[in-house]
Design a protein around this motif. Structure first.
Motif, short mmCIF file in Angstrom:
data_model
loop_
_atom_site.label_atom_id
_atom_site.label_comp_id
_atom_site.label_asym_id
_atom_site.label_seq_id
_atom_site.Cartn_x
_atom_site.Cartn_y
_atom_site.Cartn_z
N GLY A 220 26.80 5.88 -61.43
CA GLY A 220 25.41 6.12 -61.11
C GLY A 220 25.15 6.89 -59.83
O GLY A 220 25.89 7.81 -59.46
N MET A 221 24.09 6.50 -59.12
CA MET A 221 23.64 7.22 -57.93
C MET A 221 24.71 7.27 -56.85
O MET A 221 24.85 8.27 -56.14
N ALA A 222 25.49 6.21 -56.71
CA ALA A 222 26.53 6.21 -55.68
C ALA A 222 27.50 7.36 -55.89
O ALA A 222 27.85 8.09 -54.94
N HIS A 223 27.94 7.56 -57.13
CA HIS A 223 28.87 8.66 -57.40
C HIS A 223 28.17 10.00 -57.28
O HIS A 223 28.76 10.97 -56.81
N MET A 224 26.91 10.07 -57.73
CA MET A 224 26.17 11.33 -57.64
C MET A 224 26.09 11.80 -56.20
O MET A 224 26.32 12.98 -55.89
N LEU A 225 25.78 10.90 -55.28
CA LEU A 225 25.67 11.27 -53.87
C LEU A 225 27.03 11.64 -53.28
O LEU A 225 27.14 12.59 -52.49
N ASP A 226 28.07 10.91 -53.66
CA ASP A 226 29.42 11.24 -53.18
C ASP A 226 29.89 12.57 -53.74
O ASP A 226 30.58 13.34 -53.07
N HIS A 227 29.50 12.85 -54.98
CA HIS A 227 29.97 14.04 -55.69
C HIS A 227 29.20 15.29 -55.28
O HIS A 227 29.78 16.35 -55.06
N PHE A 228 27.87 15.15 -55.16
CA PHE A 228 27.01 16.30 -54.89
C PHE A 228 26.46 16.33 -53.47
O PHE A 228 25.70 17.22 -53.13
N GLY A 229 26.83 15.35 -52.65
CA GLY A 229 26.23 15.24 -51.33
C GLY A 229 26.27 16.51 -50.51
O GLY A 229 25.28 16.93 -49.92
N ALA A 230 27.43 17.18 -50.48
CA ALA A 230 27.55 18.41 -49.70
C ALA A 230 26.64 19.51 -50.23
O ALA A 230 26.07 20.30 -49.47
N ALA A 231 26.46 19.55 -51.57
CA ALA A 231 25.62 20.58 -52.17
C ALA A 231 24.15 20.39 -51.84
O ALA A 231 23.37 21.34 -51.92
#
Length: 302
Positions: A220-231
């Protein structure tokens, strides 16, 4: 530019079978294509097969193109096997500039030189992504609105080294592109259609934050932020993104969990897909009533 005309595509290669790559695979299966998939992650094949089995009844209810079958999905052991005989490659790797740039260069080395390479990136510039490719002219962004198998909208963008013919080819293949009226690249009708048939469909059920929660896959959101955070720091809008602090990350994650009310991402995806299928069926009889007149038609505004 391409080996085949857009309406002659019969086989598509999928590189990366996560949330977006899996969604693209389902879309192409629904269109009646053969789909070759490569993803080195050990859980990728099982995850995509579960998604296919869960979503296929919804796609059957909405309608399938001739020849469409869930059995036309094949997993390949290496990258070359997934792209060697296809008419189009859809890349869906991690939203990390260096990683994605390397993946495109790897695809470019093994895919036939006339095959269009499409990146599903949501925020990275194609000019940067194509820089290490021997054939950068065939690289184009094709950014979908999730899930691609239900939301009929794709953003098509080239890079500085992209052949304009490749952009035109891909836009014709997808039949949808998002631009701005002010630049003369889109009409008012196209802008409205991009919202009504894109994010507007999802917003009728879920807001943007819960939508991001589903984009993060099983975590969910935890992975989304870790995955896309830099973008998120890329210049998507005129607003400057706030720092992604641990406190902000936790507020977003906890807010999504409260909205989920104990349901898993898979259960929320099933709810979303059932809702979208029903909404698309409900809207279909009204499509002709809102179809725009030709752009050259003059209408008296008085």
């Amino acid at each position: 530019m391409a080996a085949v005309e857009p309406d002659q595509v019969r086989r598509v290669g999928i590189v990366g079978a996560g949330v977006i790559g899996g969604g693209w695979a389902l879309h192409y299966l629904r269109m009646g294509f053969d789909v070759d998939v490569y993803d080195p992650a050990p859980e990728a094949e099982g995850g995509l097969l579960r998604l296919r089995d869960t979503a296929w009844p919804v796609l059957e209810r909405l309608g399938l193109r001739p020849g469409a079958s869930p059995d036309r999905l094949a997993f390949r052991a290496d990258l070359a096997g997934a792209v060697a005989e296809v008419d189009l490659v859809q890349e869906n790797g991690p939203e990390d500039g260096a990683v994605k740039r390397g993946i495109l260069a790897d695809i470019d080395r093994v895919a036939p030189p006339e095959v269009i390479i499409v990146s599903s990136t949501s925020g990275l510039a194609m000019t940067m992504l194509q820089a290490d490719c021997v054939n950068p002219q065939r690289c184009v962004v094709g950014h979908p609105f999730n899930p691609p198998y239900l939301i009929p909208l794709v953003e098509v963008v080239g890079g500085q080294l992209t052949d304009p013919a490749a952009v035109d080819w891909l836009a014709e293949f997808y039949r949808e592109a998002l631009h701005m009226v002010a630049t003369g690249e889109a009409t008012v009708e196209e802008i409205d259609a991009s919202i009504a048939h894109g994010p507007g469909l999802r917003w009728a059920l879920m807001g943007p934050i819960l939508t991001f929660h589903l984009a993060g896959g099983t975590r969910g959101m935890a992975h989304m932020l870790d995955h896309f955070g830099a973008a998120l720091l890329e210049p998507w809008t005129r607003l400057q993104a706030p720092p992604l602090t641990e406190e902000l990350r936790e507020r977003l994650v906890q807010g999504c969990l409260r909205q989920a009310r104990g349901r898993s991402v898979a259960q929320l995806e099933e709810l979303r897909d059932e809702f979208l299928a029903g909404l698309l069926s409900l809207a279909e009889p009204f499509a002709d009533d809102l179809a725009p007149l030709p752009e050259e038609t003059a209408i008296d505004s008085a």
